[in-house]
Design a protein around this motif. Structure first.
Motif, PDB file in Angstrom:
ATOM      1  N   ALA A 230      11.905  31.409  17.002  1.00  0.00           N
ATOM      2  CA  ALA A 230      11.100  31.389  15.784  1.00  0.00           C
ATOM      3  C   ALA A 230       9.629  31.672  16.102  1.00  0.00           C
ATOM      4  O   ALA A 230       8.954  32.403  15.364  1.00  0.00           O
ATOM      5  CB  ALA A 230      11.235  30.035  15.085  1.00  0.00           C
ATOM      6  N   LEU A 231       9.135  31.111  17.192  1.00  0.00           N
ATOM      7  CA  LEU A 231       7.743  31.356  17.591  1.00  0.00           C
ATOM      8  C   LEU A 231       7.526  32.818  17.972  1.00  0.00           C
ATOM      9  O   LEU A 231       6.490  33.409  17.648  1.00  0.00           O
ATOM     10  CB  LEU A 231       7.365  30.438  18.765  1.00  0.00           C
ATOM     11  CG  LEU A 231       7.259  28.943  18.435  1.00  0.00           C
ATOM     12  CD1 LEU A 231       7.037  28.132  19.709  1.00  0.00           C
ATOM     13  CD2 LEU A 231       6.134  28.686  17.436  1.00  0.00           C
TER      14      LEU A 231
ATOM     15  N   TRP B 161       7.471  34.859  14.828  1.00  0.00           N
ATOM     16  CA  TRP B 161       6.215  34.586  14.115  1.00  0.00           C
ATOM     17  C   TRP B 161       5.051  35.323  14.762  1.00  0.00           C
ATOM     18  O   TRP B 161       4.237  35.956  14.093  1.00  0.00           O
ATOM     19  CB  TRP B 161       5.973  33.088  14.093  1.00  0.00           C
ATOM     20  CG  TRP B 161       4.650  32.689  13.503  1.00  0.00           C
ATOM     21  CD1 TRP B 161       4.235  32.899  12.214  1.00  0.00           C
ATOM     22  CD2 TRP B 161       3.586  32.017  14.180  1.00  0.00           C
ATOM     23  NE1 TRP B 161       2.961  32.389  12.041  1.00  0.00           N
ATOM     24  CE2 TRP B 161       2.545  31.848  13.223  1.00  0.00           C
ATOM     25  CE3 TRP B 161       3.414  31.529  15.470  1.00  0.00           C
ATOM     26  CZ2 TRP B 161       1.341  31.212  13.537  1.00  0.00           C
ATOM     27  CZ3 TRP B 161       2.215  30.888  15.781  1.00  0.00           C
ATOM     28  CH2 TRP B 161       1.202  30.742  14.838  1.00  0.00           C
ATOM     29  N   GLN B 162       4.963  35.252  16.092  1.00  0.00           N
ATOM     30  CA  GLN B 162       3.891  35.939  16.810  1.00  0.00           C
ATOM     31  C   GLN B 162       3.993  37.451  16.638  1.00  0.00           C
ATOM     32  O   GLN B 162       2.986  38.138  16.479  1.00  0.00           O
ATOM     33  CB  GLN B 162       3.945  35.578  18.302  1.00  0.00           C
ATOM     34  CG  GLN B 162       3.448  34.181  18.629  1.00  0.00           C
ATOM     35  CD  GLN B 162       1.954  34.038  18.407  1.00  0.00           C
ATOM     36  OE1 GLN B 162       1.178  34.962  18.617  1.00  0.00           O
ATOM     37  NE2 GLN B 162       1.553  32.856  17.958  1.00  0.00           N
TER      38      GLN B 162
END
Length: 222
Positions: free
Chosen positions: A92-93, A96-97
């Motif tokens: 997820a990170l 997102w990034q």
């Protein structure tokens, strides 16, 4: 139907979903040319979900035959659940990034299932399912060991095949300080998720049919 049998069916259903999602993710990656077949099993997400599917299959069968899971199964489920949940958070990170940098990342339904839905359902099942033993605290420092060994293996394999599962393992793309910080944060996250799993295993939220039967028997005898 007994409560344990219901959770046994849920476990078997989750194992089937996990296996189907893994097959679809491999087929999607090959058809979209986003991954070579020999690299598919190099992902920590894939490895941990393969182990998770096998354990869910075993746990489903055990739920039909015993009122409580054996200690080794509880510990194994806690470890694999720690790895799958942490992989979902990391994924997820990354997505997102990538979105912040304008980089497109396609996320098929199988990725969503493996990274988000199955870990979420597993946490709910872990919280409510009867028959779990308490997870010992030594699981917390043990949980990051496998991801650490996996990372070292990926860094060793990377130069030989010219491919890394994740860019931050390639020291040609990141500076050493950034790599060390990323590795430390990742290992700490595995330990943090492991701590949450241990704490959940020690809550009183789950329905224990054995205690229910004993309590009902005592009540009727009064």
């Amino acid at each position: 139907m007994k409560v344990r049998a219901v959770f046994g069916l849920i476990r078997l259903g989750m194992a089937t979903l996990c296996a189907v999602a893994l097959v679809h993710r491999l087929a999607w990656g090959l058809s979209s040319h986003t991954i070579a077949g020999e690299n598919f099993f190099a992902y920590l997400t894939v490895q941990s979900n393969c182990a998770f599917a096998v354990l869910l299959l075993i746990a489903g069968i055990v739920a039909f035959r015993r009122d409580r899971d054996p200690r080794w199964l509880t510990i194994a489920l806690a470890l694999t659940l720690t790895w799958t949940i942490t992989c979902g958070i990391a994924f997820a990170l990354i997505v997102w990034q990538a979105g912040l940098r304008g980089i497109r990342i396609d996320v098929p339904w199988s990725d969503q299932l493996l990274h988000f839905w199955l870990p979420g359902l597993a946490v709910a099942g872990w919280t409510l399912a009867p028959g779990h033993l308490r997870v010992p605290w030594w699981v917390v420092p043990v949980a990051p060991i496998y991801p650490l060994l996996w990372g070292l293996g990926a860094m060793w394999r990377g130069p030989q095949v010219g491919w890394y599962p994740y860019y931050f393992l390639d020291l040609r793309q990141v500076e050493l300080p950034e790599f060390l910080v990323s590795a430390t944060v990742a290992l700490a996250l595995f330990a943090l998720v492991g701590t949450a799993i241990v704490l959940i295993s020690r809550t009183q939220l789950r329905f224990d049919p054995l205690r229910f039967r004993l309590g009902r028997r005592e009540h009727l005898q009064r």
